[in-house]
Write an enzyme that holds these catalytic residues in place. Structure first.
Site, PDB file in Angstrom:
ATOM      1  N   GLY A  91      -9.090  10.500 -40.388  1.00 24.09           N
ATOM      2  CA  GLY A  91     -10.120   9.573 -40.844  1.00 24.09           C
ATOM      3  C   GLY A  91      -9.927   9.210 -42.301  1.00 24.09           C
ATOM      4  N   ASP A  92     -10.585   8.135 -42.706  1.00 20.76           N
ATOM      5  CA  ASP A  92     -10.602   7.759 -44.114  1.00 20.76           C
ATOM      6  C   ASP A  92     -11.958   7.144 -44.436  1.00 20.76           C
ATOM      7  OD1 ASP A  92      -9.002   7.314 -46.710  1.00 20.76           O
ATOM      8  OD2 ASP A  92     -10.031   5.414 -46.356  1.00 20.76           O
ATOM      9  N   THR A  93     -12.491   7.511 -45.579  1.00 23.16           N
ATOM     10  CA  THR A  93     -13.754   6.954 -46.045  1.00 23.16           C
ATOM     11  C   THR A  93     -13.497   6.249 -47.364  1.00 23.16           C
ATOM     12  OG1 THR A  93     -14.952   8.763 -44.994  1.00 23.16           O
ATOM     13  CG2 THR A  93     -16.146   7.486 -46.648  1.00 23.16           C
TER      14      THR A  93
END
Length: 197
Positions: A75-77
């Protein structure tokens, strides 16, 4: 958190973030192993924040070695003020700089998730979430900087920590702002063959 957290030996979490592991536990999932991806997180010239988040999620998943039968999750935020990406704050001074810009304004948190199934198929989703800080006083900013919480966090804050008391509006997924959109993550894991209840 659910009473039963099921271990999935074939699931690899491509992340160095303990928050993502904890978020998976909220939906009853424990990865069989955790691996930290090593990628260049520099944004491309004129790259939009949503495209940046989606690209990094896929690149992180691809950067981890996948054994036979394994499913990789990454994931990436990304925190963005308009089209400007506010990267992970490097020190308390940068936390303060970011908070002054975010004070009293809405900003966007793009949270992307990518899953590589055992057959090598890549599925991904990217969610858009809106967050607004109250108008922050100099004292509030100084106190938050002194806490050290925002260092290493995208945009210089952690919504799951002290910053929660400074945010007066959120539209979208709270878990996505923390680090992983759980609704989308669960759907992608099921699509990849994990029988999550």
């Amino acid at each position: 958190m659910p009473d039963v957290v099921q271990s999935w030996p074939q699931l690899v979490l491509a992340s160095s973030s303990p928050r993502r592991r904890d978020l998976l536990a909220q939906i009853g999932v424990a990865p069989g192993r955790i691996a930290s991806p090593d990628i260049d997180e520099t944004a491309h010239r004129d790259e939009k924040p949503a495209d940046y988040a989606a690209r990094l999620a896929v690149e992180k998943a691809l950067a981890v070695a996948r054994g036979e039968g394994e499913v990789v999750l990454a994931g990436d935020t990304t925190v963005a003020l308009g089209r400007r990406i506010l990267h992970q704050a490097r020190d308390p001074a940068e936390v303060g700089f970011f908070l002054k810009q975010l004070s009293g304004r809405r900003h966007t948190v793009w949270s992307a998730v990518a899953v590589i199934a055992a057959d090598g198929r890549i599925r991904q989703r990217c969610t858009r979430n809106i967050v607004r800080f109250k108008r922050l006083s100099q004292e509030e900013i100084a106190a938050y900087c002194a806490s050290g919480e925002g260092v290493g966090k995208a945009g210089g804050y952690a919504i799951q920590g002290r910053a929660a008391g400074l945010i007066d509006f959120i539209s979208g997924s709270h878990s996505a702002v923390v680090g992983l959109p759980l609704f989308e993550t669960r759907a992608l894991l099921k699509a990849a063959g994990l029988s999550i209840d």
